[in-house]
Design a protein around this motif. Structure first.
Motif, PDB file in Angstrom:
ATOM      1  N   PHE A 180      -3.450  -3.721  -7.848  1.00 61.37           N
ATOM      2  CA  PHE A 180      -3.530  -2.294  -7.571  1.00 61.37           C
ATOM      3  C   PHE A 180      -4.691  -1.665  -8.337  1.00 61.37           C
TER       4      PHE A 180
ATOM      5  N   SER B 115       5.650  -0.736  -7.695  1.00 56.69           N
ATOM      6  CA  SER B 115       5.863  -1.725  -6.626  1.00 56.69           C
ATOM      7  C   SER B 115       6.923  -2.756  -6.981  1.00 56.69           C
TER       8      SER B 115
ATOM      9  N   ASP C  76       0.905   2.326 -10.357  1.00 57.26           N
ATOM     10  CA  ASP C  76       1.304   1.946  -9.004  1.00 57.26           C
ATOM     11  C   ASP C  76       1.854   0.523  -8.977  1.00 57.26           C
ATOM     12  N   ALA C  77       1.263  -0.346  -9.801  1.00 58.57           N
ATOM     13  CA  ALA C  77       1.732  -1.730  -9.861  1.00 58.57           C
ATOM     14  C   ALA C  77       3.180  -1.786 -10.341  1.00 58.57           C
TER      15      ALA C  77
ATOM     16  N   LEU D  89      -4.889  -0.514  -3.081  1.00 59.03           N
ATOM     17  CA  LEU D  89      -5.008  -1.885  -3.569  1.00 59.03           C
ATOM     18  C   LEU D  89      -6.463  -2.251  -3.792  1.00 59.03           C
TER      19      LEU D  89
ATOM     20  N   GLU E 122       0.816  -1.216   0.000  1.00 58.14           N
ATOM     21  CA  GLU E 122       0.000   0.000   0.000  1.00 58.14           C
ATOM     22  C   GLU E 122       0.849   1.265   0.000  1.00 58.14           C
TER      23      GLU E 122
END
Length: 253
Positions: A125, A134, A130-131, A103, A98
């Motif tokens: 996500f 990560s 954002d994915a 998420l 997060e």
């Protein structure tokens, strides 16, 4: 003469009409009916709140990212984390990921026989961006283990293969002398496996290699010299190697 005197009095009328047209060309003068009717139709087209413009740009960008992910064969906004300690909880995984963005879901993969967490999780996500961010967690150390994080691929064959490998044990085919060995630690070597199956005669070890990273994908196939060696190996299913219960089953031909 009287007629001639009246003629000049009628000529200035066009000039007066011209004077009335001047406000049309002057936006800052007194508005006339025609100008007032035109202005409202122009003003709404020119007014675009900054928030609406930014939202539209973000939506377009998100759609482009999703389309790009699908074209590359990845599930949009989804990553897979493997090599996690078996004691890791869903709350631990959520807290870790997060940090990069909101998420949608976290799915933990479990052993079908015991229901225990098998060190593999799928994180989805709300945005593809954002994915991708990560992926910085790839190689992150949790406890004594180093986690692997990569984008989740979409392939029908891999889904079928996973079901065959992890959910049901395949039956032994005629002449089979090979075994599938899964749920291995990333740093397991051929020497480790030969020591683990020391009561069996091994002909060869074939690791599954990740084409992108060049590292192990966490499973391999082992060819044995005789049927007795294969049976001994399959009998070691769920035995522990480097802190992980190893999956051993007949190889699918």
């Amino acid at each position: 003469m009287a007629a001639e005197d009246q003629t000049p009095s009628t000529k200035p009328r066009p000039d007066k009409a011209k004077k009335r047209k001047k406000p049309k060309r002057d936006k800052w003068g007194q508005p006339i009916a025609a100008t007032a009717a035109e202005e409202p139709s122009v003003e709404p087209e020119q007014e675009h709140p900054a928030g609406e413009v930014e939202a539209a740009v973000q939506v377009e960008k998100a759609e482009e990212e999703v389309a790009a992910a699908a074209a590359e064969g990845y599930e949009p906004g989804k990553v897979v984390a493997s090599g996690l300690p078996y004691t890791t909880t869903e709350a631990d995984i959520r807290k870790l990921f997060e940090f990069y963005g909101p998420l949608q879901s976290v799915q933990l993969s479990r052993f079908p026989d015991s229901g225990n967490f098998r060190g593999l999780a799928f994180i989805c996500f709300e945005s593809e961006e954002d994915a991708i961010k990560s992926l910085e967690l790839d190689g992150f150390k949790i406890g004594s283990r180093y986690m692997r994080v990569e984008r989740c691929r979409v392939t029908a064959t891999s889904n079928k293969k996973r079901k065959a490998e992890f959910q049901t044990d395949p039956k032994k085919s005629e002449g089979c002398l090979s075994a599938y060995v899964g749920n291995l630690s990333w740093n397991v070597t051929e020497k480790d496996l030969r020591g683990f199956f020391r009561s069996s005669k091994i002909a060869s070890v074939r690791f599954a290699i990740d084409k992108r990273t060049g590292g192990s994908r966490g499973f391999c196939h082992i060819d044995f010299q005789d049927d007795e060696s294969l049976e001994k190996a399959v009998g070691m299913n769920q035995s522990e190697l480097q802190g992980r219960p190893v999956k051993v089953a007949y190889s699918v031909q």
